[in-house]
Design a protein around this motif. Sequence first.
Motif, PDB file in Angstrom:
ATOM      1  N   ARG A   1      16.121  56.871  37.509  1.00  0.00           N
ATOM      2  CA  ARG A   1      16.893  57.102  38.726  1.00  0.00           C
ATOM      3  C   ARG A   1      16.589  58.508  39.239  1.00  0.00           C
ATOM      4  NH1 ARG A   1      22.960  54.889  38.859  1.00  0.00           N
ATOM      5  NH2 ARG A   1      21.697  53.132  38.098  1.00  0.00           N
ATOM      6  N   GLU A   2      16.323  58.624  40.519  1.00  0.00           N
ATOM      7  CA  GLU A   2      15.974  59.923  41.080  1.00  0.00           C
ATOM      8  C   GLU A   2      16.885  60.268  42.247  1.00  0.00           C
ATOM      9  OE1 GLU A   2      12.246  60.357  43.054  1.00  0.00           O
ATOM     10  OE2 GLU A   2      12.317  58.363  43.971  1.00  0.00           O
TER      11      GLU A   2
ATOM     12  N   GLY B   1      25.112  49.905  44.317  1.00  0.00           N
ATOM     13  CA  GLY B   1      23.756  49.963  44.823  1.00  0.00           C
ATOM     14  C   GLY B   1      23.457  48.939  45.900  1.00  0.00           C
ATOM     15  N   THR B   2      22.444  49.243  46.692  1.00  0.00           N
ATOM     16  CA  THR B   2      21.964  48.323  47.726  1.00  0.00           C
ATOM     17  C   THR B   2      20.450  48.348  47.716  1.00  0.00           C
ATOM     18  OG1 THR B   2      22.141  47.745  50.078  1.00  0.00           O
ATOM     19  CG2 THR B   2      22.073  50.098  49.556  1.00  0.00           C
ATOM     20  N   GLN B   3      19.861  47.184  47.812  1.00  0.00           N
ATOM     21  CA  GLN B   3      18.398  47.063  47.696  1.00  0.00           C
ATOM     22  C   GLN B   3      17.722  47.415  49.011  1.00  0.00           C
ATOM     23  OE1 GLN B   3      16.353  46.027  44.943  1.00  0.00           O
ATOM     24  NE2 GLN B   3      14.711  46.711  46.320  1.00  0.00           N
ATOM     25  N   VAL B   4      16.697  48.229  48.912  1.00  0.00           N
ATOM     26  CA  VAL B   4      15.820  48.538  50.046  1.00  0.00           C
ATOM     27  C   VAL B   4      14.408  48.116  49.662  1.00  0.00           C
ATOM     28  CG1 VAL B   4      14.783  50.367  51.437  1.00  0.00           C
ATOM     29  CG2 VAL B   4      17.234  50.431  50.911  1.00  0.00           C
ATOM     30  N   THR B   5      13.813  47.270  50.479  1.00  0.00           N
ATOM     31  CA  THR B   5      12.461  46.790  50.225  1.00  0.00           C
ATOM     32  C   THR B   5      11.607  47.077  51.448  1.00  0.00           C
ATOM     33  OG1 THR B   5      13.294  45.032  48.796  1.00  0.00           O
ATOM     34  CG2 THR B   5      11.041  44.826  49.596  1.00  0.00           C
ATOM     35  N   VAL B   6      10.509  47.786  51.228  1.00  0.00           N
ATOM     36  CA  VAL B   6       9.603  48.137  52.310  1.00  0.00           C
ATOM     37  C   VAL B   6       8.259  47.475  52.041  1.00  0.00           C
ATOM     38  CG1 VAL B   6       8.574  49.996  53.655  1.00  0.00           C
ATOM     39  CG2 VAL B   6      10.779  50.356  52.522  1.00  0.00           C
ATOM     40  N   SER B   7       7.815  46.670  52.966  1.00  0.00           N
ATOM     41  CA  SER B   7       6.548  45.964  52.800  1.00  0.00           C
ATOM     42  C   SER B   7       5.460  46.633  53.619  1.00  0.00           C
ATOM     43  CB  SER B   7       6.704  44.509  53.231  1.00  0.00           C
ATOM     44  OG  SER B   7       7.130  44.431  54.578  1.00  0.00           O
ATOM     45  N   SER B   8       4.235  46.525  53.098  1.00  0.00           N
ATOM     46  CA  SER B   8       3.106  47.176  53.782  1.00  0.00           C
ATOM     47  C   SER B   8       2.515  46.273  54.856  1.00  0.00           C
ATOM     48  CB  SER B   8       2.035  47.542  52.762  1.00  0.00           C
ATOM     49  OG  SER B   8       1.617  46.384  52.076  1.00  0.00           O
TER      50      SER B   8
ATOM     51  N   PRO C   1       6.212  51.759  51.357  1.00  0.00           N
ATOM     52  CA  PRO C   1       6.488  50.907  50.193  1.00  0.00           C
ATOM     53  C   PRO C   1       6.988  51.692  48.983  1.00  0.00           C
ATOM     54  CG  PRO C   1       4.483  50.194  51.273  1.00  0.00           C
ATOM     55  CD  PRO C   1       4.898  51.462  51.960  1.00  0.00           C
ATOM     56  N   GLU C   2       6.626  52.970  48.902  1.00  0.00           N
ATOM     57  CA  GLU C   2       7.085  53.805  47.793  1.00  0.00           C
ATOM     58  C   GLU C   2       8.584  54.080  47.856  1.00  0.00           C
ATOM     59  OE1 GLU C   2       3.084  53.549  47.885  1.00  0.00           O
ATOM     60  OE2 GLU C   2       4.224  54.449  49.550  1.00  0.00           O
ATOM     61  N   ASP C   3       9.207  53.789  48.973  1.00  0.00           N
ATOM     62  CA  ASP C   3      10.659  53.972  49.089  1.00  0.00           C
ATOM     63  C   ASP C   3      11.429  52.752  48.590  1.00  0.00           C
ATOM     64  OD1 ASP C   3       9.941  55.546  52.198  1.00  0.00           O
ATOM     65  OD2 ASP C   3      10.565  56.555  50.345  1.00  0.00           O
ATOM     66  N   THR C   4      10.725  51.703  48.222  1.00  0.00           N
ATOM     67  CA  THR C   4      11.382  50.504  47.718  1.00  0.00           C
ATOM     68  C   THR C   4      12.122  50.796  46.418  1.00  0.00           C
ATOM     69  OG1 THR C   4       9.781  49.002  48.732  1.00  0.00           O
ATOM     70  CG2 THR C   4      10.985  48.172  46.815  1.00  0.00           C
ATOM     71  N   ALA C   5      13.416  50.491  46.419  1.00  0.00           N
ATOM     72  CA  ALA C   5      14.255  50.785  45.250  1.00  0.00           C
ATOM     73  C   ALA C   5      15.663  50.281  45.526  1.00  0.00           C
ATOM     74  CB  ALA C   5      14.302  52.294  44.980  1.00  0.00           C
TER      75      ALA C   5
ATOM     76  N   PHE D   1      21.008  58.345  45.344  1.00  0.00           N
ATOM     77  CA  PHE D   1      19.956  58.214  44.349  1.00  0.00           C
ATOM     78  C   PHE D   1      19.237  56.893  44.584  1.00  0.00           C
ATOM     79  CE2 PHE D   1      20.676  61.531  41.104  1.00  0.00           C
ATOM     80  CZ  PHE D   1      21.849  62.077  41.594  1.00  0.00           C
ATOM     81  N   ARG D   2      18.093  56.764  43.964  1.00  0.00           N
ATOM     82  CA  ARG D   2      17.396  55.484  44.020  1.00  0.00           C
ATOM     83  C   ARG D   2      16.704  55.235  42.685  1.00  0.00           C
ATOM     84  NH1 ARG D   2      12.582  56.915  48.381  1.00  0.00           N
ATOM     85  NH2 ARG D   2      11.366  58.324  47.034  1.00  0.00           N
ATOM     86  N   GLN D   3      16.512  53.962  42.422  1.00  0.00           N
ATOM     87  CA  GLN D   3      15.838  53.585  41.191  1.00  0.00           C
ATOM     88  C   GLN D   3      14.944  52.389  41.461  1.00  0.00           C
ATOM     89  OE1 GLN D   3      18.419  52.935  37.803  1.00  0.00           O
ATOM     90  NE2 GLN D   3      16.739  53.338  36.379  1.00  0.00           N
ATOM     91  N   ALA D   4      13.661  52.601  41.238  1.00  0.00           N
ATOM     92  CA  ALA D   4      12.679  51.541  41.375  1.00  0.00           C
ATOM     93  C   ALA D   4      12.457  50.888  40.013  1.00  0.00           C
ATOM     94  CB  ALA D   4      11.370  52.105  41.916  1.00  0.00           C
TER      95      ALA D   4
END
Length: 126
Positions: free
Chosen positions: A45-46, A119-126, A88-92, A37-40
């Motif tokens: 949470r999705e 949980g583990t943080q994923v950050t995607v930058s543009s 970037p929409e995958d950031t969560a 799951f992920r939660q931004a």
Amino acid sequence: QVHLVESGGGSVQAGGSLRLSCAASGYDYSNNAMGWFRQAPGKEREGVAHIYSGGGTRYYADSVKCRFTISKDNAKNTVYLQMNSLTPEDTAVYYCAASPPLYRSMWDNPAKYNYWGRGTQVTVSS
């Protein structure tokens, strides 16, 4: 006692890839299922992906199909989430969770999962 520990998060640029791992202990992995799951921030949470260890059944959210792949290593009691073409929409914060086998209509319902990692943080930058 069941413990789920995620790893592999980090910061990447758009288009990059990450592989998340979830190591499970104290859990009958062979007859149960695992999900990611992920939660931004500010969002619910999705469900991202789900795998039933016994039958190899996999479900994915429409937003990640063809980009993410869930897999498992039964010998290591570990589930993976390979994430490609990140945006970037995958950031969560990404969580792994354990459940009994679930029907397709239920796999993305967090209430159906009994155990959760931190949980583990994923950050995607543009």
